[in-house]
Design an enzyme around this catalytic site. Structure first.
Site, PDB file in Angstrom:
ATOM      1  N   ASP A  45       0.837  -1.209   0.000  1.00 27.75           N
ATOM      2  CA  ASP A  45       0.000   0.000   0.000  1.00 27.75           C
ATOM      3  C   ASP A  45       0.872   1.259   0.000  1.00 27.75           C
ATOM      4  OD1 ASP A  45       0.845  -0.161   2.613  1.00 27.75           O
ATOM      5  OD2 ASP A  45      -1.144   0.092   3.511  1.00 27.75           O
ATOM      6  N   ASP A  84      -1.086  -6.097  -0.146  1.00 32.98           N
ATOM      7  CA  ASP A  84      -1.394  -5.467   1.136  1.00 32.98           C
ATOM      8  C   ASP A  84      -2.886  -5.261   1.315  1.00 32.98           C
ATOM      9  OD1 ASP A  84       0.736  -5.016   2.824  1.00 32.98           O
ATOM     10  OD2 ASP A  84       1.334  -3.144   1.868  1.00 32.98           O
ATOM     11  N   LYS A 114      -1.103  -9.313   2.999  1.00 33.89           N
ATOM     12  CA  LYS A 114      -0.263  -8.849   4.114  1.00 33.89           C
ATOM     13  C   LYS A 114      -1.062  -7.856   4.955  1.00 33.89           C
ATOM     14  CE  LYS A 114       3.441  -6.008   3.538  1.00 33.89           C
ATOM     15  NZ  LYS A 114       3.040  -4.808   4.318  1.00 33.89           N
ATOM     16  N   GLU A 183       9.710  -4.018   9.671  1.00 32.80           N
ATOM     17  CA  GLU A 183      10.012  -2.711   9.074  1.00 32.80           C
ATOM     18  C   GLU A 183      10.651  -1.777  10.085  1.00 32.80           C
ATOM     19  OE1 GLU A 183       6.930  -0.810   6.753  1.00 32.80           O
ATOM     20  OE2 GLU A 183       8.148   1.005   6.502  1.00 32.80           O
TER      21      GLU A 183
HETATM   22  O1  KIV Z   1       3.602  -1.088   1.498  1.00 35.66           O
HETATM   23  C1  KIV Z   1       4.752  -1.521   1.390  1.00 35.66           C
HETATM   24  O2  KIV Z   1       5.452  -1.319   0.390  1.00 35.66           O
HETATM   25  C2  KIV Z   1       5.303  -2.293   2.492  1.00 35.66           C
HETATM   26  C3  KIV Z   1       6.778  -2.506   2.492  1.00 35.66           C
HETATM   27  C4  KIV Z   1       7.437  -1.286   2.997  1.00 35.66           C
HETATM   28  C5  KIV Z   1       7.132  -3.706   3.263  1.00 35.66           C
HETATM   29  O3  KIV Z   1       4.584  -2.684   3.352  1.00 35.66           O
END
Ligand code: KIV
Length: 288
Positions: A45, A84, A114, A183
């Site tokens: 995201d 995400d 995720k 992260e």
């Molecule tokens: O949204 C994203 O790109 C992420 C990465 C930073 C792991 O969650």
């Protein structure tokens, strides 16, 4: 190259094989990532920041994620794709989380979703994995909570913070997650979490002690990324400068009437004009 599967993630950790993941948000970025041989693609995201121009990830919607993840799937049909779940498309109870994750899986063809969060969302992760939806966790800095934590700060500086991160990661593993993103946390914290789990950790700004790494596509190639000066990003190419200079050269050519030249123009030849779009992949490649 054989595409990754959920069961192979654990095996890669056991065998000590580092896992490479990069974000992608559209057909060309996904296609390039697959051609480069990444193990997995994340439709993050971070789309909100790096592609849509928002200040945070909060405005990103489920429909945004579906739209972009479908393009990624088309660009990388043979790569493991994780999508995400955006802000508040989970945390409102297992039923709506399941419904939203189900849409992401069915409408995009991704292999996994995720979610940001630790023990607090373990019951929702358990509901997803019980329904056969593979889940990647995400702890440490959680950009969807930026307004609560008051900025993008390195996590895990104190012993008690490291203990909490380990507990969160274990709760996610117990709930059935197959991997966890770590992260922006200290090396000590990332190493403690990584050692405590049987599933792999994928770090971003979490040091070399993780089982794999993920970077944001636009960060690593300086593609007009708002994060490009962050310490945790390594620049592998400066594509932004190349693109800017190319467009500036085009503008100069147009102003000077140097483009198009005779070689880019048609003089009534019998051949039909080349189709710039709609001619199919083979046709476009032949025109390159
Ligand atoms: O949204 C994203 O790109 C992420 C990465 C930073 C792991 O969650």
């Amino acid at each position: 190259m054989q595409a990754l599967t959920v069961t192979k993630w654990r095996k890669m950790k056991r065998d000590g094989i580092p896992i490479s993941m990069v974000t992608a948000y559209d057909y060309p970025s996904a296609r390039l990532a697959q051609e480069a041989g990444v193990d997995a693609i994340l439709v993050g995201d971070s789309l909100g920041n790096v592609v849509l121009g928002y200040d945070t990830t909060l405005p990103v919607t489920l429909d945004d994620m579906i739209h972009h993840a479908r393009a990624v799937r088309r660009g990388a049909p043979d790569t493991f794709v994780v999508v995400d779940m955006p802000f508040l498309t989970y945390r409102l109870g297992p039923e709506s989380t399941l419904r939203n994750a189900g849409r992401l899986m069915q409408e995009t063809g991704a292999q996994a979703v995720k979610l940001e969060g630790g023990a607090d969302i373990a019951h929702e992760v358990a509901a997803l994995t019980a329904a056969g939806i593979p889940v990647m966790g995400h702890i440490g800095l959680q950009p969807q909570s930026v307004h609560q934590v008051g900025g993008y700060r390195v996590q895990g500086r104190r012993e008690e913070d490291i203990r909490r991160l380990v507990d969160d990661a274990k709760a996610l593993e117990q709930a059935g997650a197959f991997a966890v993103v770590l992260e922006l946390m200290t090396n000590d914290a990332a190493e403690a979490v990584t050692k405590s789990l049987g599933i792999p950790t994928i770090g971003i700004g979490a040091g070399a002690g993780c089982d794999g790494q993920v970077l944001v596509f636009h960060d690593m190639i300086r593609y007009a990324s708002p994060y490009r000066s962050k310490r945790f990003v390594k620049t592998y190419a400066d594509v932004g400068t190349v693109i800017r200079e190319a467009i500036a050269a085009y503008v100069r050519d147009v102003k000077a009437r140097a483009f198009p030249g005779p070689e880019h123009s048609f003089e009534g030849e019998p051949e039909p004009a080349a189709q710039p779009y709609g001619g199919g992949e083979a046709k476009r490649d032949a025109d390159d």
